[in-house]
Design a protein around this motif. Structure first.
Motif, PDB file in Angstrom:
ATOM      1  N   HIS A   1       3.707  -7.029   0.239  1.00 49.84           N
ATOM      2  CA  HIS A   1       2.580  -7.487  -0.203  1.00 49.84           C
ATOM      3  C   HIS A   1       1.465  -6.421   0.162  1.00 49.84           C
TER       4      HIS A   1
ATOM      5  N   THR B   1       2.274  -2.979  -1.164  1.00 43.66           N
ATOM      6  CA  THR B   1       2.087  -2.967  -2.838  1.00 43.66           C
ATOM      7  C   THR B   1       0.749  -3.075  -3.100  1.00 43.66           C
TER       8      THR B   1
ATOM      9  N   ARG C   1      -0.724   0.313  -2.415  1.00 41.56           N
ATOM     10  CA  ARG C   1       0.045   1.275  -3.530  1.00 41.56           C
ATOM     11  C   ARG C   1      -0.842   1.110  -4.756  1.00 41.56           C
ATOM     12  N   GLU C   2      -1.115  -0.140  -5.015  1.00 44.77           N
ATOM     13  CA  GLU C   2      -1.803  -0.277  -6.471  1.00 44.77           C
ATOM     14  C   GLU C   2      -3.297   0.554  -6.602  1.00 44.77           C
TER      15      GLU C   2
ATOM     16  N   GLN D   1      -1.962   7.518  -9.430  1.00 43.34           N
ATOM     17  CA  GLN D   1      -0.492   8.313  -9.569  1.00 43.34           C
ATOM     18  C   GLN D   1      -0.885  10.017  -9.538  1.00 43.34           C
TER      19      GLN D   1
ATOM     20  N   ASP E   1       6.764   3.995  -1.397  1.00 43.72           N
ATOM     21  CA  ASP E   1       7.901   3.486  -2.137  1.00 43.72           C
ATOM     22  C   ASP E   1       9.001   3.718  -1.254  1.00 43.72           C
TER      23      ASP E   1
ATOM     24  N   ILE F   1       8.756   0.180   0.740  1.00 44.01           N
ATOM     25  CA  ILE F   1       8.798  -0.761  -0.174  1.00 44.01           C
ATOM     26  C   ILE F   1      10.267  -1.008  -0.481  1.00 44.01           C
TER      27      ILE F   1
END
Lengths: 200, 245
Positions: free
Chosen positions: A129, A132, A135-136, A140, A151, A154
């Motif tokens: 969590h 993530t 990363r959000e 990009q 990644d 994850i």
């Protein structure tokens, strides 16, 4: 060893001051939350590399502390770095702390083995969590390098979670397995009259 | 107050020797503005739970309170009304109508509700734009990727301004990248729009977007984890062991 060789790699790019090296390593490793190295670690490493001739101090810039000294890589350092670079990286997936806990808990009546799985799973999900969420927040287009390492983390967490599900679904069988066979062969020369002395 | 409150919820399919207890006395309370994932092996009852909370199915016993009202006691028309006004549904296979374009699909709940076409389509466009689909509004589902279709489905779910979004394996039919996108949209419905999302998934990667994960097994809740706090430790048994030493 990874920090040491990464410092060599940074010096292979360009000569740098001690304080610059720490900042450059931190940036390289994805921030101090991700991989925190202390100044002491950096300077101890630099001093060892000085002693073994992998790096040198810029002659024009002979300050009193590591922080203010500028380092450059030597031919020996470059060779060492290249050797490290061209060696494949392995971790030890079969040395697993949780696995040991699981195996130990099988034969201890005060531990609920399925609870261990839940605790482990909760921890993995919290990590998943957290990464993530972080990363959000990244872009990009500009943060792709950092997204790549996230990644990786994850995907590894996903694999760990799937493995836990598999263990959980077969827990009844696993718990019933006999304990691993223990080899008690004494090391060295057997002592006279000791209970194990007649063993091979 | 919890927006969803489930008490002693039991669902049994079939009867006699063939009876299957899909849910077994579930108790659950979900706060408003949270993203909650429900996980568990297939057949654990997670979809059944979602269907009962969404009023798509009736419980055998127990209650489902939505904003303090027991939907198990509602008549069919009351339940339909509640579903239309308060809930949005997202499914694994998108459930879009093939002959309608993206805007028409997204506008459908309002049109069925008697809202004028123009106004309904304007609202649909708003939600399509929020889902980065403004330039795809005249495309039919077969002209859209899976991820885009699911975003149309999210626009359709959001158009009647529901408080609760119920998502059943919303990324189950998508590749990893599109799955991440959809999870991210669901996350923003909670974080940016203050909605409550309850999502069934088997994918850890997707569940990681949630604030809380509920684990079901054999129709029972076996674990319930907040993503931001520490797990409670089973201290009692250890204490007993220490005392026995």
């Amino acid at each position: 060893m990874t920090v040491r060789h990464s410092l060599l790699g940074l010096l292979a790019q360009q000569p740098r001051y001690g304080y610059e090296l720490r900042a450059a390593f931190t940036a390289l490793a994805g921030g101090s939350d991700n991989w925190n190295v202390t100044p002491a670690q950096i300077y101890t490493t630099l001093n060892r590399m000085l002693e073994s001739g992998l790096v040198e101090i810029e002659p024009s810039d002979n300050g009193s502390t590591s922080e203010k000294r500028k380092f450059h890589i030597t031919p020996a350092g470059l060779e060492e770095f290249n050797r490290w670079l061209l060696t494949d990286v392995r971790d030890e997936p079969q040395q697993d702390a949780f696995y040991l806990k699981l195996m130990l808990s099988r034969h201890l009546d005060f531990v609920d083995t399925s609870r261990l799985i839940q605790i482990q799973r909760n921890g993995l999900y919290r990590d998943l969590h957290r990464i993530t969420q972080a990363r959000e927040k990244l872009d990009q287009r500009t943060d792709l390098a950092r997204i790549m390492i996230m990644d990786k983390a994850i995907m590894h967490l996903e694999a760990d979670l799937r493995w836990l599900d598999m263990v959980e679904s077969r827990l009844d069988e696993v718990v019933k397995q006999p304990p691993p066979e223990v080899c008690l062969r004494p090391r060295g020369r057997p002592q006279k009259n000791s209970p194990g002395s007649d063993r091979q | 107050m919890a927006i969803i409150e489930v008490k002693d919820l039991t669902k049994i399919y079939g009867n006699g020797d063939n009876a299957v207890r899909a849910l077994d006395s579930i108790n659950l309370s979900i706060e408003e503005g949270k993203f909650v994932a429900v996980m568990g092996p297939s057949g654990c009852g997670k979809s059944t739970l979602l269907h009962l909370i969404g009023g798509l199915d009736r419980p055998t016993s127990g209650s489902v309170m939505i904003e303090g009202k027991d939907i198990a006691k509602m008549k069919d028309d009351q339940l339909t009304e509640l579903r239309r006004r308060k809930m949005g549904f997202i499914f694994q296979f998108f459930n879009l109508i093939p002959v309608l374009n993206a805007a028409e699909n997204a506008a459908l709940p309002l049109i069925l509700d008697g809202v004028k076409q123009e106004r309904a389509k304007a609202r649909a466009m708003e939600w399509l734009q929020k889902n980065q689909l403004g330039d795809r509004s005249t495309h039919r589902p077969d002209e859209l990727s899976g991820g885009q279709q699911q975003r149309v489905a999210i626009a359709r779910a959001m158009i009647s301004n529901p408080l609760i979004i119920l998502a059943d394996e919303p990324t189950g039919n998508l590749d990893t990248r599109s799955g991440d996108e959809i999870a991210s949209v669901l996350r923003s419905l909670v974080s940016d729009w203050g909605r409550t999302v309850l999502m069934v998934t088997h994918d850890p990667r997707i569940a990681a977007y949630a604030d809380r994960i509920i684990f079901l097994k054999d129709g029972k809740i076996v674990d319930d984890t907040l993503m931001s706090s520490d797990a409670p430790e089973n201290a009692r048994r250890l204490k007993e062991k220490v005392e026995s030493l």
